[in-house]
Write an enzyme that holds these catalytic residues in place. Structure first.
Site, PDB file in Angstrom:
ATOM      1  N   GLY A  44      -6.773  -4.700   7.424  1.00 30.81           N
ATOM      2  CA  GLY A  44      -7.151  -3.538   8.231  1.00 30.81           C
ATOM      3  C   GLY A  44      -7.254  -3.822   9.710  1.00 30.81           C
TER       4      GLY A  44
ATOM      5  N   GLU B 213     -13.070   0.981   9.365  1.00 30.79           N
ATOM      6  CA  GLU B 213     -11.765   1.626   9.328  1.00 30.79           C
ATOM      7  C   GLU B 213     -11.900   2.976   8.610  1.00 30.79           C
ATOM      8  OE1 GLU B 213      -8.736  -0.463   7.000  1.00 30.79           O
ATOM      9  OE2 GLU B 213      -7.375  -0.229   8.687  1.00 30.79           O
TER      10      GLU B 213
ATOM     11  N   ASN C 207       0.704   3.805   2.436  1.00 32.25           N
ATOM     12  CA  ASN C 207       0.825   4.555   3.697  1.00 32.25           C
ATOM     13  C   ASN C 207       2.253   4.620   4.239  1.00 32.25           C
ATOM     14  OD1 ASN C 207       0.445   1.836   4.172  1.00 32.25           O
ATOM     15  ND2 ASN C 207      -0.822   2.107   5.988  1.00 32.25           N
TER      16      ASN C 207
ATOM     17  N   GLU D   9      -1.875  -8.859   5.305  1.00 33.61           N
ATOM     18  CA  GLU D   9      -1.846  -7.931   6.451  1.00 33.61           C
ATOM     19  C   GLU D   9      -2.883  -6.862   6.120  1.00 33.61           C
ATOM     20  OE1 GLU D   9      -1.586  -5.029   8.442  1.00 33.61           O
ATOM     21  OE2 GLU D   9       0.477  -4.628   7.825  1.00 33.61           O
TER      22      GLU D   9
ATOM     23  N   PRO E 153       0.819  -1.209   0.000  1.00 29.36           N
ATOM     24  CA  PRO E 153       0.000   0.000   0.000  1.00 29.36           C
ATOM     25  C   PRO E 153       0.864   1.275   0.000  1.00 29.36           C
ATOM     26  CG  PRO E 153       0.190  -0.794   2.224  1.00 29.36           C
ATOM     27  CD  PRO E 153       1.059  -1.684   1.377  1.00 29.36           C
TER      28      PRO E 153
ATOM     29  N   PRO F 162       4.325  -1.720  -6.206  1.00 30.16           N
ATOM     30  CA  PRO F 162       4.027  -0.672  -5.230  1.00 30.16           C
ATOM     31  C   PRO F 162       2.614  -0.134  -5.470  1.00 30.16           C
ATOM     32  CG  PRO F 162       5.507   0.181  -6.940  1.00 30.16           C
ATOM     33  CD  PRO F 162       5.262  -1.265  -7.258  1.00 30.16           C
TER      34      PRO F 162
HETATM   35  P1  NAI Z   1      -6.176  -1.347  -1.586  1.00 28.85           P
HETATM   36  O1  NAI Z   1      -6.286  -2.551  -0.749  1.00 28.85           O
HETATM   37  O2  NAI Z   1      -7.087  -1.183  -2.752  1.00 28.85           O
HETATM   38  O3  NAI Z   1      -4.687  -1.213  -2.158  1.00 28.85           O
HETATM   39  C1  NAI Z   1      -3.526  -1.812  -1.632  1.00 28.85           C
HETATM   40  C2  NAI Z   1      -2.712  -2.424  -2.766  1.00 28.85           C
HETATM   41  O4  NAI Z   1      -3.457  -3.452  -3.392  1.00 28.85           O
HETATM   42  C3  NAI Z   1      -2.328  -1.449  -3.882  1.00 28.85           C
HETATM   43  O5  NAI Z   1      -1.030  -1.745  -4.343  1.00 28.85           O
HETATM   44  C4  NAI Z   1      -3.360  -1.777  -4.956  1.00 28.85           C
HETATM   45  O6  NAI Z   1      -2.935  -1.441  -6.258  1.00 28.85           O
HETATM   46  C5  NAI Z   1      -3.487  -3.275  -4.800  1.00 28.85           C
HETATM   47  N1  NAI Z   1      -4.725  -3.865  -5.327  1.00 28.85           N
HETATM   48  C6  NAI Z   1      -5.954  -3.298  -5.373  1.00 28.85           C
HETATM   49  N2  NAI Z   1      -6.837  -4.150  -5.939  1.00 28.85           N
HETATM   50  C7  NAI Z   1      -6.175  -5.285  -6.257  1.00 28.85           C
HETATM   51  C8  NAI Z   1      -6.534  -6.524  -6.859  1.00 28.85           C
HETATM   52  N3  NAI Z   1      -7.770  -6.774  -7.245  1.00 28.85           N
HETATM   53  N4  NAI Z   1      -5.580  -7.474  -7.025  1.00 28.85           N
HETATM   54  C9  NAI Z   1      -4.325  -7.248  -6.619  1.00 28.85           C
HETATM   55  N5  NAI Z   1      -3.916  -6.088  -6.053  1.00 28.85           N
HETATM   56  C10 NAI Z   1      -4.824  -5.113  -5.866  1.00 28.85           C
HETATM   57  O7  NAI Z   1      -6.334  -0.100  -0.636  1.00 28.85           O
HETATM   58  P2  NAI Z   1      -6.653   1.426  -1.034  1.00 28.85           P
HETATM   59  O8  NAI Z   1      -7.725   1.491  -2.042  1.00 28.85           O
HETATM   60  O9  NAI Z   1      -5.379   2.094  -1.329  1.00 28.85           O
HETATM   61  O10 NAI Z   1      -7.221   1.963   0.350  1.00 28.85           O
HETATM   62  C11 NAI Z   1      -8.576   1.680   0.719  1.00 28.85           C
HETATM   63  C12 NAI Z   1      -8.681   1.417   2.189  1.00 28.85           C
HETATM   64  O11 NAI Z   1      -7.944   0.254   2.515  1.00 28.85           O
HETATM   65  C13 NAI Z   1      -8.081   2.483   3.078  1.00 28.85           C
HETATM   66  O12 NAI Z   1      -8.956   3.549   3.282  1.00 28.85           O
HETATM   67  C14 NAI Z   1      -7.831   1.688   4.324  1.00 28.85           C
HETATM   68  O13 NAI Z   1      -8.999   1.554   5.055  1.00 28.85           O
HETATM   69  C15 NAI Z   1      -7.393   0.337   3.795  1.00 28.85           C
HETATM   70  N6  NAI Z   1      -5.926   0.217   3.722  1.00 28.85           N
HETATM   71  C16 NAI Z   1      -5.282  -0.500   4.675  1.00 28.85           C
HETATM   72  C17 NAI Z   1      -3.893  -0.557   4.664  1.00 28.85           C
HETATM   73  C18 NAI Z   1      -3.136  -1.308   5.684  1.00 28.85           C
HETATM   74  O14 NAI Z   1      -1.998  -0.947   5.974  1.00 28.85           O
HETATM   75  N7  NAI Z   1      -3.680  -2.387   6.224  1.00 28.85           N
HETATM   76  C19 NAI Z   1      -3.100   0.145   3.669  1.00 28.85           C
HETATM   77  C20 NAI Z   1      -3.873   0.821   2.673  1.00 28.85           C
HETATM   78  C21 NAI Z   1      -5.238   0.846   2.735  1.00 28.85           C
END
Ligand code: NAI
Ligand code: MG
Length: 489
Positions: free
Chosen positions: A260, A389, A159, A258, A157, A183
């Site tokens: 939320g 979250e 962050n 890993e 992600p 990334p």
């Molecule tokens: P996300 O889960 O969509 O993105 C994280 C990663 O996954 C990025 O590299 C993205 O390109 C990738 N990704 C997205 N869809 C995918 C798929 N279908 N297959 C494979 N990879 C995929 O998170 P996003 O949209 O950036 O944030 C949304 C919410 O997620 C945030 O508001 C927060 O609540 C949560 N989040 C939690 C994080 C943590 O550290 N646990 C980090 C980032 C977001």
């Protein structure tokens, strides 16, 4: 010194130790969240590029390859060399991180230091990964070998861009795997810089590949690839679920997730109130609330509740928001417009469902993606802001009477990433620590995560652990070798 004019040098895909354009020629913009303006156009990977990266990683892992035949101690040396190079370029990397992510320079600088620590920690493991000798029944000798799983896909992600890369790269390299990492589309720049440094460190061709792009295209291609043996993911629970499904359907690759959290931080009535207010404040507002393990449910015992809320508001009103390159700024913008909107929507829901808005609650500035530091009091368990979250600078303060009650309420969530308790009473602290369903429990501190300590979630916060000795396990297979021994000895 922080450099707001840091030059952006690496914007192409990194495959087989070379920077290359995407097969499609496509590029995407990465933005500066302070202004919403484009920082750089970055090559956009899709399936064709992921195929090339996986094939390079597969070749690097083949029998007879240089990487596979390297002494484990030499792998450690390469990882340490990469750590040294990151240290040498610390200011450039931290400046890039501020530009791409919007976090204050001091926090970015700390992230880079933690990344270096992670690489050094795992460098030390390389030649200490070994199996067992087992006195098996039937007069045979059994030994186990710990072997690298092979090509691993890693999806991270935005962050903590470089730190998440370090959490993924370091144990995978220590185990002897080869890597294809994507990334986040919001923050590709520090990963590409790290890729350039890995080449300089001397990693053989194909061991490390970095493919910026979007989740549904490049990310999906990694998770769906039959030659990828394992995927490590950090991000939303929603995407984690998609990844687990895709992995199961493609080749049953191993998955570590890993995800939320909605982590409780419990403040007992015997605390030093000023200290507790500050710990709870940092537990939530650090990194603008964009932290998977942030203390997003502050539970405060009845007797000190009102005073705690008043002091928290006082501290939060002093929080300096602004340009993350200014040394006195504690909070920059949220990552993007979507995230800002999502946070503002949760604030509206909080008000509508009857929580008391104590301070903040609006966007800050018309430019960029800022949100005011916000506090809600009188929050109850069933409110949306206490369950979902928010991933933003919104602290929810809840009241409780007894330890048993707060344990039950702390566990009433689908998440289980982390938890904290502030108290001088050791019995209360350990009763809570043992009863709470969370991968990490912090007593009289919060988010005390270091390279040596395992981190990961119970329940829907994930599968597997990162960091510490446990963090190696997802990248290893155990092979059992049994030798028939002569019958007499
Ligand atoms: P996300 O889960 O969509 O993105 C994280 C990663 O996954 C990025 O590299 C993205 O390109 C990738 N990704 C997205 N869809 C995918 C798929 N279908 N297959 C494979 N990879 C995929 O998170 P996003 O949209 O950036 O944030 C949304 C919410 O997620 C945030 O508001 C927060 O609540 C949560 N989040 C939690 C994080 C943590 O550290 N646990 C980090 C980032 C977001
Ligand atoms: Mg950006």
């Amino acid at each position: 010194m922080a450099n707001p004019n840091q030059k952006i040098v690496y914007t192409k895909l990194f495959i087989n130790n070379a920077f290359v354009d995407a097969q499609s020629g496509k590029k995407f913009a990465t933005l500066n969240p302070v202004t919403g303006k484009t920082l750089a156009e970055v090559a956009e990977a899709d399936k064709a590029d992921v195929d090339l990266a996986v094939s390079a990683a597969k070749k690097a892992f083949e029998r007879g390859s240089e990487w596979r035949n390297l002494d484990a101690s030499q792998r450690g040396r390469l990882i340490n060399k990469l750590a040294d190079l990151i240290e040498e370029h610390k200011t450039e990397l931290a400046s890039l991180e501020v530009l791409d992510n919007g976090k204050p320079f001091a926090e970015a600088d700390f992230d880079i230091q933690c990344s270096i620590d992670t690489f050094r920690y795992y460098a030390g493991w390389c030649d200490k990964i070994h199996g067992n000798t087992i006195p098996a029944d039937g007069g045979s000798l059994a030994v186990t070998l710990k072997e690298a799983v092979g090509v691993v896909g890693q999806i991270i992600p935005w962050n903590y861009p470089l730190l998440m890369l370090a959490w993924k790269f370091a144990p995978a390299l220590a185990a002897g795997c080869t890597i294809v990492l994507k990334p986040a589309e919001q923050t590709p720049l520090s990963a590409l810089f790290a890729a350039a440094l890995s080449k300089q460190a001397g990693f053989p061709d194909g061991v490390i590949n970095v493919v910026p792009g979007f989740g549904e295209t490049a990310g999906h291609a990694i998770v769906n690839h039959p030659d990828v043996r394992k995927v490590a993911f950090t991000g939303s629970t929603e995407v984690g679920r998609i990844i687990a499904e895709t992995a199961a359907k493609s080749n049953l690759k191993k998955v570590s997730l890993e995800l939320g959290g909605k982590s409780p931080l419990v403040v007992m009535e015997d605390v030093d109130l000023d200290e507790a207010v500050e710990i709870a404040h940092n537990a939530l507002f650090a990194n603008h609330g964009q932290c998977c393990c942030c203390g997003s449910r502050t539970f405060v015992q009845e007797k000190v509740y009102d005073a705690f809320v008043a002091k928290s508001v006082e501290l939060t009103l002093k929080r300096k928001v602004g340009n993350p390159f200014s040394t006195d700024v504690q909070q920059g913008p949220q990552i993007d417009a979507e995230s800002q909107q999502k946070i503002l929507k949760y604030i509206e829901l909080g008000k509508k469902e009857g929580a008391k808005l104590e301070c903040g609650g609006k966007k800050w500035s018309n430019e960029g993606y800022f949100v005011e530091p916000t506090i809600f009091s009188s929050v109850t368990d069933n409110m949306t802001i206490a369950q979902e979250e928010i991933f933003g600078p919104v602290q929810s303060i809840l009241k409780f009477k007894t330890l048993d009650e707060v344990i039950e309420r702390a566990n009433k969530t689908t998440y289980g990433l982390a938890a904290g308790i502030l108290t001088k009473n050791i019995d209360w602290a350990f009763t809570f620590a043992r009863a709470v369903e969370a991968g990490s429990v912090w007593i009289n501190c919060f988010d005390a995560t270091t390279a040596q300590t395992p981190f990961g979630g119970y329940k829907q916060s994930g599968h597997g652990r990162e960091l510490g000795e446990d963090g190696l396990e997802p990248y290893l297979e155990t092979k059992t070798i049994v030798v028939k021994l002569p019958t007499k000895n």
